[in-house]
Design an enzyme around this catalytic site. Structure first.
Site, PDB file in Angstrom:
ATOM      1  N   ASN A  14       0.860  -1.191   0.000  1.00 44.24           N
ATOM      2  CA  ASN A  14       0.000   0.000   0.000  1.00 44.24           C
ATOM      3  C   ASN A  14       0.897   1.243   0.000  1.00 44.24           C
ATOM      4  O   ASN A  14       1.723   1.412   0.905  1.00 44.24           O
ATOM      5  CB  ASN A  14      -0.901  -0.041   1.246  1.00 44.24           C
ATOM      6  CG  ASN A  14      -1.824   1.152   1.329  1.00 44.24           C
ATOM      7  OD1 ASN A  14      -1.398   2.285   1.130  1.00 44.24           O
ATOM      8  ND2 ASN A  14      -3.083   0.917   1.637  1.00 44.24           N
ATOM      9  N   HIS A  17       0.991   6.221   1.914  1.00 39.66           N
ATOM     10  CA  HIS A  17       1.752   7.166   2.729  1.00 39.66           C
ATOM     11  C   HIS A  17       2.907   7.820   1.980  1.00 39.66           C
ATOM     12  O   HIS A  17       3.448   8.824   2.449  1.00 39.66           O
ATOM     13  CB  HIS A  17       2.185   6.513   4.037  1.00 39.66           C
ATOM     14  CG  HIS A  17       1.007   6.220   4.909  1.00 39.66           C
ATOM     15  ND1 HIS A  17       0.041   7.171   5.175  1.00 39.66           N
ATOM     16  CD2 HIS A  17       0.583   5.086   5.520  1.00 39.66           C
ATOM     17  CE1 HIS A  17      -0.895   6.645   5.941  1.00 39.66           C
ATOM     18  NE2 HIS A  17      -0.593   5.373   6.155  1.00 39.66           N
ATOM     19  N   GLY A 230       1.218  -1.369   4.304  1.00 35.52           N
ATOM     20  CA  GLY A 230       1.637  -0.054   3.845  1.00 35.52           C
ATOM     21  C   GLY A 230       2.586   0.643   4.794  1.00 35.52           C
ATOM     22  O   GLY A 230       3.785   0.761   4.541  1.00 35.52           O
TER      23      GLY A 230
HETATM   24  N1  PXP Z   1      -5.813  -2.804   4.056  1.00 35.03           N
HETATM   25  C1  PXP Z   1      -6.768  -1.857   4.174  1.00 35.03           C
HETATM   26  C2  PXP Z   1      -8.155  -2.183   3.762  1.00 35.03           C
HETATM   27  C3  PXP Z   1      -6.447  -0.575   4.639  1.00 35.03           C
HETATM   28  O1  PXP Z   1      -7.417   0.357   4.740  1.00 35.03           O
HETATM   29  C4  PXP Z   1      -5.115  -0.297   4.994  1.00 35.03           C
HETATM   30  C5  PXP Z   1      -4.748   1.055   5.502  1.00 35.03           C
HETATM   31  O2  PXP Z   1      -4.972   2.022   4.571  1.00 35.03           O
HETATM   32  C6  PXP Z   1      -4.155  -1.302   4.822  1.00 35.03           C
HETATM   33  C7  PXP Z   1      -4.537  -2.547   4.385  1.00 35.03           C
HETATM   34  C8  PXP Z   1      -2.708  -1.057   5.126  1.00 35.03           C
HETATM   35  O3  PXP Z   1      -2.547  -0.763   6.483  1.00 35.03           O
HETATM   36  P1  PXP Z   1      -1.149  -0.338   7.036  1.00 35.03           P
HETATM   37  O4  PXP Z   1      -0.763   0.954   6.407  1.00 35.03           O
HETATM   38  O5  PXP Z   1      -1.380  -0.220   8.513  1.00 35.03           O
HETATM   39  O6  PXP Z   1      -0.169  -1.419   6.685  1.00 35.03           O
END
Ligand code: PXP
Length: 256
Positions: A14, A17, A230
């Site tokens: 992801n 960020h 992410g």
């Molecule tokens: N999956 C979903 C559905 C999400 O909304 C997010 C956060 O945006 C993520 C995965 C990834 O989460 P993280 O950034 O905590 O790894």
């Protein structure tokens, strides 16, 4: 035993960020051009692919706080793996996805009324609406996934929508960092939800709050197809990249 046979679990990276960091400086001119408006989330996505990521996930939120529409269009053109668009159930976003045709979409809650008690999409509470969106995605050849809490009623509802896939929300587990009993209880819920989902013919993905410290425990969840990660990967990238970045600037300062 849950880990009876070796599995190859896909990694979706992801990149939201990377766009958060860009927007922190360039909110007024979010278009990446010529490497000046940095960082470019699409460039980061391509490097993640080079490193072996199986797919790239991005979430164009309604408030456009990080990823912009132009980023998604560029990702669609540039990615060589899979584009997974995280999206709300809002009609304008659904229509955008149907035009864009990402490989998959993951429906996530954005409005308070769509959120279940723990933070996933309240599928049980809006079965008709979500079934409708799942059907339209299926007709367009897009794999739909529903981001849900590991709660039996949400898993059962997800199966009723006709969506082929769920993404189990691992946030409650990840947040129970300092409470081993809670942590184990959350892991058990995730394991049970994964088993229930597979019995209902759903593909099981998971995501939110997964990091380099807790991923081994996450792997005790059976039937995992893909993890979407992410924040921790981008944080690790900053950590490992700070040395070369400083060296490069020092070399310029010293005319090397
Ligand atoms: N999956 C979903 C559905 C999400 O909304 C997010 C956060 O945006 C993520 C995965 C990834 O989460 P993280 O950034 O905590 O790894």
């Amino acid at each position: 035993m849950h880990n009876a046979k070796p599995r190859r679990i896909s990694l979706g990276v992801n990149i939201d960020h990377a766009a958060t960091l860009r927007q922190a400086r360039y909110r007024e001119m979010p278009e990446t051009c010529g490497g000046i408006i940095e960082p470019d989330p699409v460039h980061i996505a391509l490097l993640a692919e080079d490193a072996g990521a199986d797919g790239i996930t991005a979430h164009m939120r309604e408030d456009l706080r990080h990823i912009q529409e132009r980023d998604i269009l560029r990702l669609r053109e540039s990615l060589r793996t899979r584009l997974n668009l995280e999206m709300s159930c809002e009609e304008s976003i659904v229509a955008f996805a149907l035009r864009l045709r990402p490989d998959s979409v993951c429906l996530v809650p954005e409005k308070r009324a769509e959120v279940s008690t723990e933070g996933g999409l309240d599928v049980a509470g809006q079965l008709g609406r979500i079934s409708g969106i799942a059907g339209r995605m299926r007709d367009a050849g897009i794999t739909a996934s529903l981001f849900i809490d590991p709660a039996p009623e949400q898993v059962a509802a997800a199966a009723k929508t006709g969506a082929p896939c769920v993404e189990l929300h691992t946030g409650a587990f990840a947040n129970a960092r300092r409470d081993p009993a809670r942590r184990e209880a959350e892991l058990s819920r995730l394991r049970r939800a994964a088993g229930q989902a597979v019995n209902l013919d759903l593909t099981v993905n998971a995501g939110h709050g997964i990091n380099y410290h807790n991923v081994r425990e996450i792997l005790s969840i059976p039937h995992l197809n893909e993890l979407n990660i992410g924040h921790s990967i981008l944080s690790r990238a900053l950590l490992h990249g700070i040395g070369p970045a400083v060296h490069e600037m020092l070399a310029l300062l010293r005319g090397e």
